[in-house]
Design an enzyme around this catalytic site. Structure first.
Site, PDB file in Angstrom:
ATOM      1  N   ARG A  87      42.382  49.591  37.150  1.00 35.36           N
ATOM      2  CA  ARG A  87      41.235  50.446  36.888  1.00 35.36           C
ATOM      3  C   ARG A  87      40.295  49.723  35.919  1.00 35.36           C
ATOM      4  O   ARG A  87      40.750  48.977  35.052  1.00 35.36           O
ATOM      5  CB  ARG A  87      41.668  51.793  36.283  1.00 35.36           C
ATOM      6  N   HIS A 133      36.078  46.839  44.777  1.00 34.41           N
ATOM      7  CA  HIS A 133      37.214  47.769  44.817  1.00 34.41           C
ATOM      8  C   HIS A 133      37.803  47.842  46.231  1.00 34.41           C
ATOM      9  O   HIS A 133      37.886  48.916  46.829  1.00 34.41           O
ATOM     10  CB  HIS A 133      36.793  49.169  44.345  1.00 34.41           C
TER      11      HIS A 133
END
Length: 309
Positions: A224, A272
């Site tokens: 993250r 991502h």
């Protein structure tokens, strides 16, 4: 009992298609302001509107549509007593291991650097490293991290892992707890962050920890964006202590155009996409928990609220 999906901005077409194929008689619907509050017992969620679940008094389970659950747990108004589950996806795990191997080999052989040289028409061989010379540290050795560590070990890397609590592995040397963190960092020429995002792990890749890595270490973050203190990473890259970083996750996504990470010569950016949950296999797990809930059986892949994963 229907399944109600709570999400913002996620394309649900592949999910609804798989549900229809696997369980054609099951009602799967998306949340709206008109959703009846009394008949929502089983919910699926990905970046749901914060605070919405408190409006459903009969809710019993919130199933994350991915391996991460921080998007659920950040809701300060989660109703008490509701089970939270996550996806443990074999395809996602394999995809992540392959992606990290690609990044590690890019670091060893300088492929990204050669692409820059190609655009400059610059013929300049770069010294390279061999697999057996490089130590990889995997930060976070749950199901996903342990598999990644084992695959890198099979290729020939010298691999260590770090976890908050003690774990055992026949092939991987596992460091545990705050007392072992500096020792783990000191033997990580490539640091791979696969930590779950919790209050304890947020901002964990900061100047103090990254400075403990060996000179010229390389950082890979596929967990993250909130794990990395960006200004500290940039400072250590500019000072020469770190040789580079590959970042697949960011505090704000998409990454804003004015963010200095975009143009830093030592940083590789991907949007991502290291691994994605496969609806085909994920729906099987969700349906199993749906059936278990219907028959008052224990759920699988449940999340500990105390640990945050």
């Amino acid at each position: 009992m229907p399944i109600t999906i709570f999400t913002q901005g996620k394309d649900l077409t592949p999910w609804l298609k798989v549900f229809k194929e696997k369980r054609p008689d099951l009602e799967v619907r998306t949340y709206s302001d008109n959703t009846p509050t009394q008949d929502v017992e089983f919910a699926m969620a990905w970046n749901h509107p914060l605070g919405v679940f408190k409006n459903f008094p009969n809710l019993k389970c919130i199933a994350s549509m991915g391996a991460g659950v921080d998007h659920v747990l950040r809701d300060p108004e989660l109703p008490a007593g509701v089970a939270i589950t996550k996806i443990i996806d074999t395809n996602l795990t394999k995809d992540m291991a392959e992606f990290i191997l690609v990044l590690a080999m890019d670091y060893l052989r300088g492929i990204s650097a050669y692409k820059v040289q190609q655009l400059q028409q610059n013929w300049q061989p770069i010294p390279y490293k061999r697999i057996e010379e490089v130590r990889v540290g995997v930060m976070g050795v749950g199901v996903l991290g342990m598999y990644v560590a084992q695959q890198l070990h099979k290729v020939g890397f010298r691999v260590s892992g770090w976890a908050r609590t003690a774990k055992r592995s026949e092939s991987i040397n596992i460091y545990a707890g705050a007392e072992d963190l500096n020792a783990f960092l000191s033997v990580s020429d490539i640091l791979v962050c696969l930590l779950p995002l919790t209050p304890d792990t947020a901002n964990m890749l900061n100047k103090a920890t990254l400075s403990k890595l060996p000179k010229d270490a390389f950082v890979i973050n596929v967990a993250r964006g909130e794990h990395v203190v960006e200004k500290d990473l940039l400072q250590l890259l500019d000072s020469g202590h770190l040789s580079g970083a590959s970042l697949d996750v960011f505090r704000q996504e998409p990454l804003p155009e004015n963010n200095s990470l975009w143009t830093h010569p030592k940083i590789n950016i991907t949007p991502h996409m290291a691994s994605k949950t496969d609806p085909t296999s994920a729906v099987d797990q969700i349906l199993e928990n749906y059936d278990r809930l219907m028959h008052n059986k224990p759920l699988i892949n449940t999340v500990s609220l105390q640990k945050g994963y």
